[in-house]
Design a protein around this motif. Structure first.
Motif, PDB file in Angstrom:
ATOM      1  N   HIS A  67       7.369  16.578 -16.632  1.00  0.00           N
ATOM      2  CA  HIS A  67       6.530  15.442 -16.210  1.00  0.00           C
ATOM      3  C   HIS A  67       7.317  14.183 -15.870  1.00  0.00           C
ATOM      4  N   ASN A  68       8.205  13.742 -16.760  1.00  0.00           N
ATOM      5  CA  ASN A  68       8.862  12.452 -16.554  1.00  0.00           C
ATOM      6  C   ASN A  68      10.262  12.474 -17.164  1.00  0.00           C
ATOM      7  N   ARG A  69      11.275  12.438 -16.301  1.00  0.00           N
ATOM      8  CA  ARG A  69      12.653  12.473 -16.790  1.00  0.00           C
ATOM      9  C   ARG A  69      13.074  11.175 -17.467  1.00  0.00           C
ATOM     10  N   GLU A  70      12.279  10.085 -17.266  1.00  0.00           N
ATOM     11  CA  GLU A  70      12.627   8.793 -17.853  1.00  0.00           C
ATOM     12  C   GLU A  70      12.000   8.597 -19.239  1.00  0.00           C
ATOM     13  N   ALA A  71      11.226   9.550 -19.727  1.00  0.00           N
ATOM     14  CA  ALA A  71      10.610   9.418 -21.050  1.00  0.00           C
ATOM     15  C   ALA A  71      11.692   9.395 -22.126  1.00  0.00           C
ATOM     16  N   TRP A  72      11.428   8.696 -23.233  1.00  0.00           N
ATOM     17  CA  TRP A  72      12.417   8.593 -24.313  1.00  0.00           C
ATOM     18  C   TRP A  72      11.705   8.470 -25.654  1.00  0.00           C
ATOM     19  N   LEU A  73      12.461   8.678 -26.728  1.00  0.00           N
ATOM     20  CA  LEU A  73      11.889   8.714 -28.077  1.00  0.00           C
ATOM     21  C   LEU A  73      12.117   7.370 -28.776  1.00  0.00           C
ATOM     22  N   LEU A  74      11.024   6.812 -29.309  1.00  0.00           N
ATOM     23  CA  LEU A  74      11.074   5.546 -30.045  1.00  0.00           C
ATOM     24  C   LEU A  74      10.676   5.810 -31.487  1.00  0.00           C
TER      25      LEU A  74
ATOM     26  N   LYS B 221       0.834  -1.217   0.000  1.00  0.00           N
ATOM     27  CA  LYS B 221       0.000   0.000   0.000  1.00  0.00           C
ATOM     28  C   LYS B 221       0.865   1.262   0.000  1.00  0.00           C
ATOM     29  N   ILE B 222       1.832   1.285  -0.918  1.00  0.00           N
ATOM     30  CA  ILE B 222       2.738   2.430  -1.036  1.00  0.00           C
ATOM     31  C   ILE B 222       2.696   2.928  -2.478  1.00  0.00           C
ATOM     32  N   PRO B 223       3.127   4.168  -2.734  1.00  0.00           N
ATOM     33  CA  PRO B 223       3.174   4.671  -4.114  1.00  0.00           C
ATOM     34  C   PRO B 223       4.141   3.855  -4.976  1.00  0.00           C
ATOM     35  N   TYR B 224       3.877   3.868  -6.269  1.00  0.00           N
ATOM     36  CA  TYR B 224       4.698   3.085  -7.198  1.00  0.00           C
ATOM     37  C   TYR B 224       6.158   3.534  -7.153  1.00  0.00           C
ATOM     38  N   GLN B 225       6.392   4.848  -7.121  1.00  0.00           N
ATOM     39  CA  GLN B 225       7.767   5.353  -7.141  1.00  0.00           C
ATOM     40  C   GLN B 225       8.520   4.952  -5.882  1.00  0.00           C
ATOM     41  N   VAL B 226       7.830   4.895  -4.746  1.00  0.00           N
ATOM     42  CA  VAL B 226       8.470   4.446  -3.508  1.00  0.00           C
ATOM     43  C   VAL B 226       8.883   2.987  -3.627  1.00  0.00           C
ATOM     44  N   ALA B 227       8.031   2.170  -4.269  1.00  0.00           N
ATOM     45  CA  ALA B 227       8.364   0.759  -4.481  1.00  0.00           C
ATOM     46  C   ALA B 227       9.590   0.613  -5.373  1.00  0.00           C
ATOM     47  N   VAL B 228       9.686   1.438  -6.416  1.00  0.00           N
ATOM     48  CA  VAL B 228      10.856   1.405  -7.305  1.00  0.00           C
ATOM     49  C   VAL B 228      12.128   1.724  -6.534  1.00  0.00           C
ATOM     50  N   GLU B 229      12.067   2.720  -5.635  1.00  0.00           N
ATOM     51  CA  GLU B 229      13.236   3.097  -4.850  1.00  0.00           C
ATOM     52  C   GLU B 229      13.627   1.997  -3.868  1.00  0.00           C
ATOM     53  N   LYS B 230      12.653   1.317  -3.266  1.00  0.00           N
ATOM     54  CA  LYS B 230      12.954   0.225  -2.336  1.00  0.00           C
ATOM     55  C   LYS B 230      13.621  -0.937  -3.064  1.00  0.00           C
ATOM     56  N   ILE B 231      13.146  -1.238  -4.272  1.00  0.00           N
ATOM     57  CA  ILE B 231      13.772  -2.307  -5.055  1.00  0.00           C
ATOM     58  C   ILE B 231      15.211  -1.949  -5.392  1.00  0.00           C
ATOM     59  N   ALA B 232      15.431  -0.703  -5.818  1.00  0.00           N
ATOM     60  CA  ALA B 232      16.786  -0.268  -6.171  1.00  0.00           C
ATOM     61  C   ALA B 232      17.725  -0.370  -4.968  1.00  0.00           C
ATOM     62  N   LYS B 233      17.232  -0.045  -3.780  1.00  0.00           N
ATOM     63  CA  LYS B 233      18.047  -0.121  -2.570  1.00  0.00           C
ATOM     64  C   LYS B 233      18.436  -1.566  -2.259  1.00  0.00           C
TER      65      LYS B 233
END
Length: 312
Positions: free
Chosen positions: A300-307, A70-82
């Motif tokens: 909005h999103n620094r991870e966006a990229w061009l395909l 029950k946490i935000p998605y971005q917090v989950a991403v940071e926990k995985i990275a840690k």
């Protein structure tokens, strides 16, 4: 380590679970087999392997962690990275990482990760409750010899007296067969007559229906003029990617979020890794796409990229 619990849960439902910036745990189905020497039967299972090359975040693991905790998605991403950072540091020190119900990880002399899967758990849900067992030899010849001996001692025969003692049964059987054949013939004739009558009635009803349709067609005095709708279809081979998701429901949720924020978001298909690609927008002109990408990365999103990809 909670990360191994989440990976184990997902392996029951998916064939690929990617740990971002670390690698992917993959499964493939192995059929049931029998060992010819030991007569051991092994149920079908999912064989587990590890691929260090697949490290791009597909959102599966992070979304599952966010949902469970029950946490935000971005917090989950940071926990995985840690946790990934901690695992890598232990591996560099030469330690073996034991992931419960998954397997052991260790660095080899070339700096690559070796994986030894755990063999005591089966991730194939179709084989739930099945386990290995050993069967004894089947002694068919022994029973065959016993039956042959019994037949020699007690032969099974029909005596002539038995056949002649009840001659009336033969005539009763012949009469019964004749009555049965006659009944089938009469029944078939009756059914054929009913089917012919039904067919004629159906054809007459169809002719009346066609006449009514033609009459209704030609009495229209003021037909409604045809309406022409112009639908704007997203075009262009330059796409600003927002993310790629293994679960299609997650991609649909992302599209709705972006559309609520004013973007012309959509899904452009499934890539070669089986991930649903979601884009902010698609553009015909390359410079226009780069300009929009810079704006999205800044606001909005620094991870966006061009395909660059041709989409039907």
């Amino acid at each position: 380590m909670q990360l191994e619990t989440y990976i184990s849960d997902l392996l029951y439902r998916y064939d690929c679970v990617i740990v971002p910036q670390f690698g992917a745990f993959l499964t493939h189905r192995v059929s049931a087999k029998v060992h010819e020497t030991t007569h051991s039967f092994y149920p079908p299972k999912k064989a587990l392997s590890f691929n260090e090359q697949l490290q791009t975040n597909d959102g599966l693991l992070a979304n599952y962690m966010a949902e469970v905790e029950k946490i935000p998605y971005q917090v989950a991403v940071e926990k995985i990275a840690k946790q990934v950072k901690a695992i890598k540091s232990y591996l560099v020190e030469g330690k073996t990482i034991a992931l419960n119900n998954i397997g052991d990880l260790i660095l080899n002399s070339e700096g690559k990760i070796n994986f030894e899967p755990s063999l005591h758990i089966n991730y194939l849900t179709d084989a739930f409750g099945l386990s290995q067992f050993t069967s004894g030899d089947i002694t068919r010849e022994v029973y065959k010899e016993k039956v042959e001996k019994i037949e020699k001692v007690i032969p099974l025969t029909i005596t002539p007296e038995t056949r002649k003692s009840r001659p009336y049964l033969r005539y009763a059987a012949i009469a019964l067969i004749a009555l049965t054949i006659g009944g089938f013939a009469a029944s078939k004739l009756y059914v054929d007559q009913i089917e012919n009558q039904n067919q004629l009635a159906q054809e007459e009803a169809n002719e009346q229906l066609d006449a009514k349709i033609q009459e209704a067609t030609f009495i229209i005095d003021s037909p409604i003029p045809a309406a022409t709708l112009t639908v704007e279809k997203p075009t262009g081979n330059y796409h600003i990617v927002a993310g790629a998701f293994r679960v299609e429901a997650n991609s649909e949720k992302k599209i709705q979020q972006l559309r609520d924020q004013g973007f012309k978001a959509r899904e452009i298909g499934v890539n070669r890794y089986g991930l649903h690609e979601v884009v902010y927008s698609s553009h015909i002109d390359r410079n226009e796409a780069l300009k929009a990408l810079r704006t999205i990365k800044r606001t909005h999103n620094r991870e966006a990229w061009l395909l660059v990809k041709a989409v039907d």
